[in-house]
Design a protein around this motif. Structure first.
Motif, PDB file in Angstrom:
ATOM      1  N   ALA A  70       0.804  -1.222   0.000  1.00  0.00           N
ATOM      2  CA  ALA A  70       0.000   0.000   0.000  1.00  0.00           C
ATOM      3  C   ALA A  70       0.842   1.280   0.000  1.00  0.00           C
ATOM      4  CB  ALA A  70      -0.932   0.003   1.213  1.00  0.00           C
ATOM      5  N   LEU A  71       2.159   1.149   0.092  1.00  0.00           N
ATOM      6  CA  LEU A  71       3.010   2.338   0.165  1.00  0.00           C
ATOM      7  C   LEU A  71       3.225   2.964  -1.203  1.00  0.00           C
ATOM      8  CD1 LEU A  71       5.820   1.164   2.615  1.00  0.00           C
ATOM      9  CD2 LEU A  71       3.708   2.394   3.147  1.00  0.00           C
ATOM     10  N   GLY A  72       3.245   4.296  -1.222  1.00  0.00           N
ATOM     11  CA  GLY A  72       3.608   5.018  -2.434  1.00  0.00           C
ATOM     12  C   GLY A  72       5.114   4.943  -2.635  1.00  0.00           C
ATOM     13  N   ARG A  73       5.584   5.419  -3.769  1.00  0.00           N
ATOM     14  CA  ARG A  73       7.009   5.318  -4.115  1.00  0.00           C
ATOM     15  C   ARG A  73       7.912   5.980  -3.070  1.00  0.00           C
ATOM     16  NH1 ARG A  73       9.434   3.094  -8.256  1.00  0.00           N
ATOM     17  NH2 ARG A  73      11.464   3.819  -8.893  1.00  0.00           N
ATOM     18  N   ASP A  74       7.588   7.184  -2.627  1.00  0.00           N
ATOM     19  CA  ASP A  74       8.419   7.874  -1.635  1.00  0.00           C
ATOM     20  C   ASP A  74       8.417   7.150  -0.296  1.00  0.00           C
ATOM     21  OD1 ASP A  74       9.151   9.813  -3.464  1.00  0.00           O
ATOM     22  OD2 ASP A  74       7.581  11.212  -2.835  1.00  0.00           O
ATOM     23  N   GLU A  75       7.237   6.706   0.128  1.00  0.00           N
ATOM     24  CA  GLU A  75       7.138   5.951   1.383  1.00  0.00           C
ATOM     25  C   GLU A  75       7.914   4.635   1.278  1.00  0.00           C
ATOM     26  OE1 GLU A  75       2.688   6.883   2.967  1.00  0.00           O
ATOM     27  OE2 GLU A  75       2.885   5.801   1.062  1.00  0.00           O
ATOM     28  N   LEU A  76       7.840   4.024   0.130  1.00  0.00           N
ATOM     29  CA  LEU A  76       8.535   2.759  -0.097  1.00  0.00           C
ATOM     30  C   LEU A  76      10.049   2.949  -0.022  1.00  0.00           C
ATOM     31  CD1 LEU A  76       8.111  -0.211  -0.775  1.00  0.00           C
ATOM     32  CD2 LEU A  76       8.079   0.426  -3.193  1.00  0.00           C
ATOM     33  N   ARG A  77      10.543   4.020  -0.614  1.00  0.00           N
ATOM     34  CA  ARG A  77      11.987   4.313  -0.540  1.00  0.00           C
ATOM     35  C   ARG A  77      12.421   4.516   0.910  1.00  0.00           C
ATOM     36  NH1 ARG A  77      14.830   6.020  -5.256  1.00  0.00           N
ATOM     37  NH2 ARG A  77      13.491   6.008  -7.060  1.00  0.00           N
ATOM     38  N   GLU A  78      11.639   5.251   1.676  1.00  0.00           N
ATOM     39  CA  GLU A  78      11.982   5.479   3.085  1.00  0.00           C
ATOM     40  C   GLU A  78      11.955   4.179   3.876  1.00  0.00           C
ATOM     41  OE1 GLU A  78      13.223   8.141   4.683  1.00  0.00           O
ATOM     42  OE2 GLU A  78      13.335   8.933   2.640  1.00  0.00           O
ATOM     43  N   ALA A  79      10.958   3.360   3.639  1.00  0.00           N
ATOM     44  CA  ALA A  79      10.870   2.076   4.330  1.00  0.00           C
ATOM     45  C   ALA A  79      12.057   1.193   3.958  1.00  0.00           C
ATOM     46  CB  ALA A  79       9.555   1.381   3.976  1.00  0.00           C
ATOM     47  N   ALA A  80      12.431   1.195   2.685  1.00  0.00           N
ATOM     48  CA  ALA A  80      13.575   0.395   2.239  1.00  0.00           C
ATOM     49  C   ALA A  80      14.862   0.885   2.896  1.00  0.00           C
ATOM     50  CB  ALA A  80      13.698   0.454   0.718  1.00  0.00           C
ATOM     51  N   ARG A  81      15.033   2.196   2.996  1.00  0.00           N
ATOM     52  CA  ARG A  81      16.228   2.753   3.664  1.00  0.00           C
ATOM     53  C   ARG A  81      16.291   2.301   5.124  1.00  0.00           C
ATOM     54  NH1 ARG A  81      14.765   7.713   0.882  1.00  0.00           N
ATOM     55  NH2 ARG A  81      16.125   7.891  -0.928  1.00  0.00           N
ATOM     56  N   ALA A  82      15.151   2.319   5.790  1.00  0.00           N
ATOM     57  CA  ALA A  82      15.117   1.921   7.206  1.00  0.00           C
ATOM     58  C   ALA A  82      15.481   0.446   7.360  1.00  0.00           C
ATOM     59  CB  ALA A  82      13.730   2.194   7.795  1.00  0.00           C
ATOM     60  N   VAL A  83      14.933  -0.408   6.502  1.00  0.00           N
ATOM     61  CA  VAL A  83      15.236  -1.837   6.588  1.00  0.00           C
ATOM     62  C   VAL A  83      16.686  -2.095   6.209  1.00  0.00           C
ATOM     63  CG1 VAL A  83      14.655  -4.127   5.705  1.00  0.00           C
ATOM     64  CG2 VAL A  83      12.848  -2.501   6.188  1.00  0.00           C
ATOM     65  N   MET A  84      17.206  -1.368   5.206  1.00  0.00           N
ATOM     66  CA  MET A  84      18.609  -1.530   4.819  1.00  0.00           C
ATOM     67  C   MET A  84      19.537  -1.171   5.969  1.00  0.00           C
ATOM     68  SD  MET A  84      19.300  -0.474   0.851  1.00  0.00           S
ATOM     69  CE  MET A  84      19.346   1.233   1.223  1.00  0.00           C
ATOM     70  N   ALA A  85      19.213  -0.108   6.690  1.00  0.00           N
ATOM     71  CA  ALA A  85      20.062   0.311   7.811  1.00  0.00           C
ATOM     72  C   ALA A  85      20.134  -0.779   8.871  1.00  0.00           C
ATOM     73  CB  ALA A  85      19.536   1.611   8.420  1.00  0.00           C
ATOM     74  N   VAL A  86      19.010  -1.389   9.164  1.00  0.00           N
ATOM     75  CA  VAL A  86      18.981  -2.464  10.169  1.00  0.00           C
ATOM     76  C   VAL A  86      19.696  -3.702   9.637  1.00  0.00           C
ATOM     77  CG1 VAL A  86      17.452  -4.057  11.379  1.00  0.00           C
ATOM     78  CG2 VAL A  86      16.881  -1.633  11.276  1.00  0.00           C
ATOM     79  N   THR A  87      19.413  -4.064   8.393  1.00  0.00           N
ATOM     80  CA  THR A  87      19.970  -5.279   7.808  1.00  0.00           C
ATOM     81  C   THR A  87      21.481  -5.180   7.617  1.00  0.00           C
ATOM     82  OG1 THR A  87      17.891  -5.680   6.690  1.00  0.00           O
ATOM     83  CG2 THR A  87      19.781  -6.866   5.852  1.00  0.00           C
ATOM     84  N   SER A  88      21.954  -4.005   7.248  1.00  0.00           N
ATOM     85  CA  SER A  88      23.394  -3.873   7.008  1.00  0.00           C
ATOM     86  C   SER A  88      24.159  -3.504   8.291  1.00  0.00           C
ATOM     87  CB  SER A  88      23.655  -2.843   5.914  1.00  0.00           C
ATOM     88  OG  SER A  88      23.224  -1.560   6.321  1.00  0.00           O
ATOM     89  N   GLY A  89      23.449  -3.491   9.425  1.00  0.00           N
ATOM     90  CA  GLY A  89      24.111  -3.266  10.712  1.00  0.00           C
ATOM     91  C   GLY A  89      24.303  -1.825  11.100  1.00  0.00           C
ATOM     92  N   ARG A  90      23.583  -0.908  10.424  1.00  0.00           N
ATOM     93  CA  ARG A  90      23.721   0.508  10.757  1.00  0.00           C
ATOM     94  C   ARG A  90      22.533   1.069  11.484  1.00  0.00           C
ATOM     95  NH1 ARG A  90      25.495   2.352   4.914  1.00  0.00           N
ATOM     96  NH2 ARG A  90      23.789   0.968   4.541  1.00  0.00           N
ATOM     97  N   GLY A  91      21.610   0.216  11.889  1.00  0.00           N
ATOM     98  CA  GLY A  91      20.414   0.751  12.532  1.00  0.00           C
ATOM     99  C   GLY A  91      20.103   0.100  13.830  1.00  0.00           C
TER     100      GLY A  91
END
Length: 91
Positions: A70-91
Protein backbone atom coordinates in the motif's frame (compact mmCIF):
# COMPACT_ATOMS: atom_id res chain seq x y z
CA UNK A 1 21.79 2.32 -13.81
CA UNK A 2 19.94 2.76 -10.50
CA UNK A 3 21.31 5.08 -7.81
CA UNK A 4 23.89 3.66 -5.39
CA UNK A 5 21.34 3.24 -2.58
CA UNK A 6 19.09 1.14 -4.79
CA UNK A 7 22.05 -0.95 -5.97
CA UNK A 8 22.86 -1.57 -2.29
CA UNK A 9 19.22 -2.52 -1.68
CA UNK A 10 19.37 -4.96 -4.55
CA UNK A 11 22.66 -6.46 -3.40
CA UNK A 12 21.37 -7.07 0.11
CA UNK A 13 18.03 -8.32 -1.18
CA UNK A 14 19.65 -10.90 -3.43
CA UNK A 15 22.71 -12.01 -1.47
CA UNK A 16 21.22 -11.96 2.02
CA UNK A 17 18.60 -14.69 1.53
CA UNK A 18 21.03 -16.72 -0.60
CA UNK A 19 23.40 -16.68 2.40
CA UNK A 20 20.62 -17.55 4.85
CA UNK A 21 20.21 -14.02 6.26
CA UNK A 22 16.60 -13.95 7.46
CA UNK A 23 16.66 -10.16 7.96
CA UNK A 24 17.48 -9.53 4.31
CA UNK A 25 14.33 -11.36 3.18
CA UNK A 26 12.36 -8.20 3.98
CA UNK A 27 14.44 -6.23 1.44
CA UNK A 28 13.32 -8.18 -1.58
CA UNK A 29 9.73 -6.87 -1.49
CA UNK A 30 10.66 -3.17 -1.75
CA UNK A 31 13.38 -3.99 -4.31
CA UNK A 32 10.74 -5.67 -6.46
CA UNK A 33 8.23 -2.82 -6.03
CA UNK A 34 10.87 -0.20 -6.89
CA UNK A 35 11.82 -2.10 -10.02
CA UNK A 36 15.42 -2.47 -8.93
CA UNK A 37 15.68 -6.13 -9.88
CA UNK A 38 14.80 -5.43 -13.52
CA UNK A 39 17.95 -3.32 -13.85
CA UNK A 40 20.19 -6.34 -13.29
CA UNK A 41 18.63 -8.93 -15.61
CA UNK A 42 19.65 -11.52 -16.62
CA UNK A 43 22.65 -11.90 -14.32
CA UNK A 44 20.71 -11.57 -11.06
CA UNK A 45 17.36 -13.19 -11.64
CA UNK A 46 14.37 -11.78 -9.76
CA UNK A 47 12.80 -15.25 -9.75
CA UNK A 48 15.95 -16.75 -8.20
CA UNK A 49 16.03 -14.02 -5.54
CA UNK A 50 12.35 -14.58 -4.75
CA UNK A 51 12.87 -18.35 -4.45
CA UNK A 52 15.80 -17.82 -2.07
CA UNK A 53 13.75 -15.42 0.04
CA UNK A 54 10.84 -17.84 0.20
CA UNK A 55 13.17 -20.73 1.11
CA UNK A 56 14.90 -18.77 3.87
CA UNK A 57 11.94 -16.94 5.31
CA UNK A 58 8.73 -17.41 3.38
CA UNK A 59 6.51 -15.93 6.09
CA UNK A 60 8.74 -12.85 6.49
CA UNK A 61 8.83 -12.34 2.72
CA UNK A 62 5.04 -12.66 2.42
CA UNK A 63 4.62 -10.24 5.34
CA UNK A 64 6.96 -7.75 3.68
CA UNK A 65 5.15 -7.98 0.34
CA UNK A 66 1.85 -7.34 2.11
CA UNK A 67 3.24 -4.54 4.25
CA UNK A 68 4.83 -2.66 1.36
CA UNK A 69 1.91 -3.13 -1.05
CA UNK A 70 0.00 0.00 0.00
CA UNK A 71 3.01 2.34 0.16
CA UNK A 72 3.61 5.02 -2.43
CA UNK A 73 7.01 5.32 -4.12
CA UNK A 74 8.42 7.87 -1.63
CA UNK A 75 7.14 5.95 1.38
CA UNK A 76 8.53 2.76 -0.10
CA UNK A 77 11.99 4.31 -0.54
CA UNK A 78 11.98 5.48 3.08
CA UNK A 79 10.87 2.08 4.33
CA UNK A 80 13.57 0.39 2.24
CA UNK A 81 16.23 2.75 3.66
CA UNK A 82 15.12 1.92 7.21
CA UNK A 83 15.24 -1.84 6.59
CA UNK A 84 18.61 -1.53 4.82
CA UNK A 85 20.06 0.31 7.81
CA UNK A 86 18.98 -2.46 10.17
CA UNK A 87 19.97 -5.28 7.81
CA UNK A 88 23.39 -3.87 7.01
CA UNK A 89 24.11 -3.27 10.71
CA UNK A 90 23.72 0.51 10.76
CA UNK A 91 20.41 0.75 12.53
Amino acid sequence: MPPAGLRHLHGLAVTGPACGDHRAVRLLAPAERLGVLREFQPTMSAARARRAAEDVGGAAYADAVSGYAALGRDELREAARAVMAVTSGRG
